[in-house]
Design a protein around this motif. Sequence first.
Motif, PDB file in Angstrom:
ATOM      1  N   THR A   1      43.323  33.759  51.375  1.00 38.57           N
ATOM      2  CA  THR A   1      44.297  32.716  51.039  1.00 38.57           C
ATOM      3  C   THR A   1      45.626  32.985  51.750  1.00 38.57           C
ATOM      4  OG1 THR A   1      44.860  33.890  49.001  1.00 38.57           O
ATOM      5  CG2 THR A   1      43.272  32.102  48.822  1.00 38.57           C
TER       6      THR A   1
ATOM      7  N   LEU B   1      45.424  31.720  55.206  1.00 37.43           N
ATOM      8  CA  LEU B   1      45.516  30.261  55.189  1.00 37.43           C
ATOM      9  C   LEU B   1      46.956  29.802  54.992  1.00 37.43           C
ATOM     10  CD1 LEU B   1      42.335  29.270  53.160  1.00 37.43           C
ATOM     11  CD2 LEU B   1      42.757  28.908  55.585  1.00 37.43           C
ATOM     12  N   LEU B   2      47.713  30.490  54.139  1.00 42.19           N
ATOM     13  CA  LEU B   2      49.096  30.082  53.886  1.00 42.19           C
ATOM     14  C   LEU B   2      49.958  30.202  55.144  1.00 42.19           C
ATOM     15  CD1 LEU B   2      49.681  31.573  50.325  1.00 42.19           C
ATOM     16  CD2 LEU B   2      49.507  29.169  50.937  1.00 42.19           C
TER      17      LEU B   2
ATOM     18  N   ILE C   1      49.216  29.400  57.986  1.00 49.22           N
ATOM     19  CA  ILE C   1      48.984  28.247  58.856  1.00 49.22           C
ATOM     20  C   ILE C   1      50.146  27.251  58.747  1.00 49.22           C
ATOM     21  CG2 ILE C   1      47.435  26.261  59.290  1.00 49.22           C
ATOM     22  CD1 ILE C   1      45.917  28.666  59.986  1.00 49.22           C
ATOM     23  N   TYR C   2      50.764  27.162  57.537  1.00 48.71           N
ATOM     24  CA  TYR C   2      51.836  26.185  57.346  1.00 48.71           C
ATOM     25  C   TYR C   2      53.191  26.812  57.006  1.00 48.71           C
ATOM     26  CZ  TYR C   2      47.901  22.964  57.069  1.00 48.71           C
ATOM     27  OH  TYR C   2      46.767  22.257  57.356  1.00 48.71           O
TER      28      TYR C   2
ATOM     29  N   VAL D   1      56.643  28.813  57.021  1.00 53.39           N
ATOM     30  CA  VAL D   1      57.620  29.231  58.035  1.00 53.39           C
ATOM     31  C   VAL D   1      58.692  30.103  57.370  1.00 53.39           C
ATOM     32  CG1 VAL D   1      59.350  28.465  59.706  1.00 53.39           C
ATOM     33  CG2 VAL D   1      57.270  27.132  59.378  1.00 53.39           C
TER      34      VAL D   1
ATOM     35  N   SER E   1      58.437  24.295  53.480  1.00 50.77           N
ATOM     36  CA  SER E   1      57.053  24.458  53.927  1.00 50.77           C
ATOM     37  C   SER E   1      56.143  24.817  52.749  1.00 50.77           C
ATOM     38  CB  SER E   1      56.944  25.492  55.055  1.00 50.77           C
ATOM     39  OG  SER E   1      57.346  26.768  54.628  1.00 50.77           O
TER      40      SER E   1
ATOM     41  N   PHE F   1      55.592  21.660  50.953  1.00 55.76           N
ATOM     42  CA  PHE F   1      54.654  20.856  51.756  1.00 55.76           C
ATOM     43  C   PHE F   1      53.214  21.298  51.494  1.00 55.76           C
ATOM     44  CE2 PHE F   1      52.398  20.345  55.902  1.00 55.76           C
ATOM     45  CZ  PHE F   1      52.428  18.967  55.991  1.00 55.76           C
ATOM     46  N   ILE F   2      52.995  22.610  51.486  1.00 53.18           N
ATOM     47  CA  ILE F   2      51.658  23.149  51.209  1.00 53.18           C
ATOM     48  C   ILE F   2      51.199  22.706  49.825  1.00 53.18           C
ATOM     49  CG2 ILE F   2      50.349  25.272  50.720  1.00 53.18           C
ATOM     50  CD1 ILE F   2      52.190  26.661  52.836  1.00 53.18           C
TER      51      ILE F   2
ATOM     52  N   GLU G   1      51.527  18.294  49.656  1.00 52.88           N
ATOM     53  CA  GLU G   1      51.034  17.336  50.643  1.00 52.88           C
ATOM     54  C   GLU G   1      49.740  17.718  51.343  1.00 52.88           C
ATOM     55  OE1 GLU G   1      54.061  15.351  53.069  1.00 52.88           O
ATOM     56  OE2 GLU G   1      55.538  16.174  51.679  1.00 52.88           O
ATOM     57  N   ILE G   2      49.490  19.016  51.474  1.00 52.50           N
ATOM     58  CA  ILE G   2      48.268  19.435  52.143  1.00 52.50           C
ATOM     59  C   ILE G   2      47.109  19.417  51.138  1.00 52.50           C
ATOM     60  CG2 ILE G   2      47.108  21.460  53.143  1.00 52.50           C
ATOM     61  CD1 ILE G   2      48.903  20.071  55.116  1.00 52.50           C
ATOM     62  N   THR G   3      45.965  18.877  51.578  1.00 51.33           N
ATOM     63  CA  THR G   3      44.790  18.837  50.705  1.00 51.33           C
ATOM     64  C   THR G   3      44.415  20.251  50.267  1.00 51.33           C
ATOM     65  OG1 THR G   3      44.035  17.008  52.082  1.00 51.33           O
ATOM     66  CG2 THR G   3      42.454  17.900  50.495  1.00 51.33           C
ATOM     67  N   ALA G   4      44.238  20.411  48.940  1.00 54.52           N
ATOM     68  CA  ALA G   4      43.852  21.697  48.349  1.00 54.52           C
ATOM     69  C   ALA G   4      44.905  22.787  48.574  1.00 54.52           C
ATOM     70  CB  ALA G   4      42.491  22.177  48.854  1.00 54.52           C
TER      71      ALA G   4
ATOM     72  N   ILE H   1      44.969  26.742  47.234  1.00 55.82           N
ATOM     73  CA  ILE H   1      45.085  27.935  48.075  1.00 55.82           C
ATOM     74  C   ILE H   1      46.311  28.744  47.648  1.00 55.82           C
ATOM     75  CG2 ILE H   1      45.355  28.778  50.444  1.00 55.82           C
ATOM     76  CD1 ILE H   1      42.652  27.405  49.968  1.00 55.82           C
TER      77      ILE H   1
ATOM     78  N   LEU I   1      45.732  30.253  44.140  1.00 63.65           N
ATOM     79  CA  LEU I   1      44.858  31.430  44.170  1.00 63.65           C
ATOM     80  C   LEU I   1      45.626  32.666  44.649  1.00 63.65           C
ATOM     81  CD1 LEU I   1      41.578  29.874  45.610  1.00 63.65           C
ATOM     82  CD2 LEU I   1      41.781  31.068  43.428  1.00 63.65           C
TER      83      LEU I   1
END
Lengths: 231, 173
Positions: free
Chosen positions: A50, A53-54, A56-57, A59, A68, A71-72, A75-78, A82, A85
Motif C-alpha cells: 500500500t 501505491l501511495l 504513485i500520487y 507529493v 495530494s 486527492f487520493i 478522488e482516486i478509485t479505492a 489503499i 489499509l
Amino acid sequence: MIEKIDLWFEERMGWRPIWKALALRNIPKVTWAYTLGSATLLVMVNQILTGILLTIYYVPSPQDAYNSVSFITNEITAGWLIRGLHHWGASAMVILAGLHMIRVVVHGAYKFPREVTWFTGLGLLAVTMAFGFTGYLLPWDQKAYWATTVGTRMLEVVPVIGPWLLRFARGGEELSAVTLTRFYGMHIWVLPALLMLLIGIHMFLVVRIGISAPPKASETEEEGPELEVEA
Amino acid sequence: MVHGEEQWTSGAGMAKMSRRTFLSRATTTMVGGIGALMGIPTVAYLVSPAKARGGLGVDRLPLGPISKFPVGEPTLFKAAIERKTGWVTQTEELAFYVFTEDGRNFSAMSNICTHLGCRVRWITDDEQFFCPCHSATFNKNGTVASGPPPRALDQFELLVEDEQLFVVGKVEA
C-alpha cells in the motif's frame, strides 16, 4: 498441469530444497500465540504494497502534501481503501509486534541460542516505531504538524547534543519543507532498507535455528522453585 | 505430497484427502482470495486517472472580435483556460489557427500535429503548416501534404455572435 510446470522449473532451478526448508520445516507443537510473528510479517507486506501505491500520487511538499493525500482519499478509485489499509496497518503492525515480543518474553524464547534473533527483533521494533513517527507527518495536516513539533522537541532534552539533534531531525530550527522531505526520504528509503536487512537476518535465524517449544511445567519443577497455587 | 498420512472422508461421495493436502489447498485458496481482494482495488487505483479526458473545459471559448482576424492566411490565436489536473488547477493555453477567406466564414484548426503531438506552425512562404518533429506538412485547409501524419489537423466548431468569434468544441471526425 501445475505439477508439470513445477517439475519444469524444478529441473532448471532446483529450488525445492529451499521451499522445503522454508515452508515444510518441522516445528514443535505450538499455540496460536506463535502466529503473531507471521501476522506482523503479513501486515508488513501490506504496508509495503500500500505504501508503494501511495507514492504513485503523494507529493512531499508543503504545497502539495495535504492536497495530494486528499486527492487520493476522495478522488482516486479505492484510494480511501489503499490509504486506510496503510493508516490502520501502521497501528496494527506496532500492536502485533508488541504482542509478538510479549510472547517471546513470556516463553523465554529470547534465550540461547536465539539472542541474535531477539536483538534483530528489538531493532525491528525500533524501525517500526520510526516508520510510524515519520509516516505520521506525511499527510501534513494540523495533527501531523503539531505531533511532529512535539515529537522532535523531545530530542532537545538529550544532554549536550540535544539542541543539535533537534535541528538534525527537523532539518533546521523549525518544521519546514526540509523536515517533510527528510521524513519522506527516511520513510520510503532509509527505513525500508533497514527493515529488509533486519527482517532478513531475523527470518533466516527463525528458519536456521528453528523456533523454541513452549516451556513445559516439568522444567519449572525441576529447575525453579515450586509454585504453590492457592485455590 | 506426503502419502500414507491420516486420511479423512467428508460425506459419502467425496474422495479421500490427506490432512496435509487439505490444509495446503485451503491455504492456497485463501492466499488467492486475499490476492484477488487486494488486486482488484489496486488495478482500479492505478487506472483511476486514465478516466480524465481533455476538452475545452468551458462551453465557449472567446477568441475576440471577428474584425481582427486576417483574411486569406491562417493565423494563430491563443486562449487561456483554467484546467484542474489531479489536485492542481492551472492556466493552460489553447492555440488555434483561425482561417477565413472572406472575413465572414471562419474555420479553426488545432496546431497539434496528428502524428505524435508536436506543435505545427504556418510557413507563409511555403503556404503550408510545418511540423518540426518529423518534417510533416499540412495544407492551408489542414489536410496532410506530406509526411507521416495519419489524418488532417483537428477542426474546431465555431460560433459568431455579436461580431465575436467563439470556439464551442471539437469537430468529431
